[in-house]
Scaffold this motif. Structure first.
Motif, mmCIF file in Angstrom:
data_model
loop_
_atom_site.group_PDB
_atom_site.id
_atom_site.type_symbol
_atom_site.label_atom_id
_atom_site.label_comp_id
_atom_site.label_asym_id
_atom_site.label_seq_id
_atom_site.Cartn_x
_atom_site.Cartn_y
_atom_site.Cartn_z
ATOM 1 N N GLU A 166 0.972 -1.566 -0.003
ATOM 2 C CA GLU A 166 -0.255 -0.246 0.120
ATOM 3 C C GLU A 166 1.072 0.966 0.239
ATOM 4 N N ASP A 167 0.411 2.203 -0.319
ATOM 5 C CA ASP A 167 0.889 3.586 -0.782
ATOM 6 C C ASP A 167 0.316 4.894 -0.949
ATOM 7 N N GLU A 168 0.085 5.720 0.201
ATOM 8 C CA GLU A 168 -0.550 6.928 -0.635
ATOM 9 C C GLU A 168 0.176 7.719 -0.867
ATOM 10 N N ARG A 169 -0.631 9.392 -1.646
ATOM 11 C CA ARG A 169 0.248 10.160 -1.971
ATOM 12 C C ARG A 169 -1.164 11.638 -1.940
ATOM 13 N N THR A 170 -0.380 12.602 -2.177
ATOM 14 C CA THR A 170 -2.015 14.060 -2.660
ATOM 15 C C THR A 170 -1.241 14.183 -3.528
ATOM 16 N N ILE A 171 -2.223 14.599 -4.669
ATOM 17 C CA ILE A 171 -1.715 15.560 -5.448
ATOM 18 C C ILE A 171 -2.482 16.454 -5.625
ATOM 19 N N GLY A 172 -2.410 17.991 -5.410
ATOM 20 C CA GLY A 172 -3.294 18.462 -5.830
ATOM 21 C C GLY A 172 -4.775 18.968 -5.248
ATOM 22 N N GLY A 173 -4.237 18.865 -4.236
ATOM 23 C CA GLY A 173 -5.444 18.476 -2.830
ATOM 24 C C GLY A 173 -6.203 17.146 -3.262
ATOM 25 N N THR A 174 -5.688 15.769 -4.053
ATOM 26 C CA THR A 174 -6.624 14.831 -3.845
ATOM 27 C C THR A 174 -5.488 13.802 -3.812
ATOM 28 N N ARG A 175 -6.836 13.221 -2.613
ATOM 29 C CA ARG A 175 -5.651 11.876 -2.008
ATOM 30 C C ARG A 175 -5.917 10.606 -3.233
ATOM 31 N N ILE A 176 -4.153 9.712 -3.204
ATOM 32 C CA ILE A 176 -4.095 8.542 -4.345
ATOM 33 C C ILE A 176 -4.177 7.350 -3.266
ATOM 34 N N THR A 177 -4.353 6.484 -3.096
ATOM 35 C CA THR A 177 -4.304 5.993 -2.022
ATOM 36 C C THR A 177 -3.892 4.188 -2.710
ATOM 37 N N GLN A 178 -3.107 3.241 -2.937
ATOM 38 C CA GLN A 178 -3.105 2.365 -3.844
ATOM 39 C C GLN A 178 -2.650 1.270 -3.161
ATOM 40 N N THR A 179 -3.721 0.145 -3.169
ATOM 41 C CA THR A 179 -2.961 -1.032 -2.511
ATOM 42 C C THR A 179 -3.268 -2.197 -3.739
ATOM 43 N N ARG A 180 -2.360 -3.373 -3.087
ATOM 44 C CA ARG A 180 -1.855 -3.763 -4.196
ATOM 45 C C ARG A 180 -1.543 -5.449 -3.990
ATOM 46 N N SER A 181 -2.151 -6.829 -4.685
ATOM 47 C CA SER A 181 -1.276 -8.815 -3.804
ATOM 48 C C SER A 181 -1.872 -9.187 -5.202
ATOM 49 N N ILE A 182 -1.572 -10.467 -4.838
ATOM 50 C CA ILE A 182 -1.468 -11.260 -5.990
ATOM 51 C C ILE A 182 -2.566 -12.103 -5.619
ATOM 52 N N GLU A 183 -2.939 -12.207 -7.216
ATOM 53 C CA GLU A 183 -4.326 -12.571 -7.159
ATOM 54 C C GLU A 183 -4.293 -13.695 -8.421
ATOM 55 N N GLY A 184 -4.253 -14.674 -7.920
ATOM 56 C CA GLY A 184 -4.529 -15.862 -9.447
ATOM 57 C C GLY A 184 -3.516 -15.852 -10.619
ATOM 58 N N GLY A 185 -2.481 -15.406 -9.881
ATOM 59 C CA GLY A 185 -1.335 -15.470 -11.035
ATOM 60 C C GLY A 185 -1.904 -14.441 -11.513
ATOM 61 N N ALA A 186 -1.216 -13.142 -10.850
ATOM 62 C CA ALA A 186 -2.347 -11.757 -11.480
ATOM 63 C C ALA A 186 -1.553 -10.746 -10.487
#
Length: 251
Positions: free
Chosen positions: A164-184
């Motif tokens: 997981e990571d999080e950042r803010t661009i121009g007042g907008t918060r972006i949260t990204q979460t990652r996982s390995i699922e079914g070979g992807a």
């Protein structure tokens, strides 16, 4: 080739929603220097024949197209996203076409070179669809036409996955979460505007092919791999390499 067609979406595959205005806002400045290095590696390794046409698949907003054009190649771009193609058209004058990689709206044998940069493969629900993409790549290449497929290094992705990571661009918060699922590798992107607008969520899903498996698929599709690299500088492919880059020629 002209930008004149909006493919009908039979199903809402993730890439039909994600590669639009929110994607451009999240990644406003992709690395032009990196794109130039990728193109230089392609030309130093498997250069197309003089005067050959080169198609950049999933060209997006066109940073690799511009690098191909600066190298005096007769480049054209294809992408499914009209939003990204419009941005590419604003920044260049190369021919553009809207289309699906599984059924390229291009004549057989019409290109002497083909590029697929920055992990533009493995997007589909089934492995068979990925094989269809490779067969289409071979179909539009002339005999001995050159190609490069620039993919993520699945070994490193599995080992170093940032959950997981999080950042803010121009007042907008972006949260990204990652996982390995079914070979992807699956990435979920949550976009939360800072002024009370509705949150939006998108997803990326890329099948994790390791080097040997992807090379077998390419070779069996008539795309003979002759070179393997781990970065845009032509470094050796190793477990810690940032990229998996395979290049060769059509047979």
């Amino acid at each position: 080739m002209t930008l004149d067609r909006d493919p009908e979406a039979v199903t809402r595959e993730w890439f039909r929603d994600w590669f639009g205005e929110d994607y451009l806002a999240l990644y406003p400045h992709r690395d032009a220097r990196e794109a130039a290095s990728a193109v230089e590696l392609f030309l130093a390794t498997v250069p197309p024949e003089p005067e050959a046409r080169v198609i950049d698949l999933a060209c997006g907003a066109g940073r690799h197209l511009r690098a191909l054009s600066r190298a005096s190649l007769r480049a054209a771009g294809l992408d499914l996203s009209l939003v990204l193609l419009r941005r590419a058209r604003e920044k260049g004058s190369v021919p553009l076409v809207c289309g699906d990689m599984r059924a390229l709206p291009l004549a057989s044998g019409s290109f002497g070179g083909l590029t697929s940069f920055f992990t533009s493969f493995g997007y589909f629900d089934t492995r068979q669809e990925d094989r269809t993409v490779l067969r289409e790549m071979r179909r539009v290449l002339s005999p001995n036409g050159s190609f490069v497929l620039d993919f993520l290094n699945a070994v490193r992705v599995r080992r170093d996955l940032v959950r997981e990571d999080e950042r803010t661009i121009g007042g907008t918060r972006i949260t990204q979460t990652r996982s390995i699922e079914g070979g992807a590798v699956v990435k979920r992107i949550l976009i939360e505007p800072g002024r009370g607008g509705p949150a939006r969520q998108f997803i990326e899903r890329v099948r994790l092919y390791e080097g040997g498996e992807l090379e077998v698929l390419l070779n069996s599709s008539g795309l003979h791999v002759t070179h393997r690299f781990g970065d845009y500088n032509g470094g050796r492919l190793e477990e810690q390499s940032p990229r998996l880059i395979l290049a060769g020629r059509a047979v």
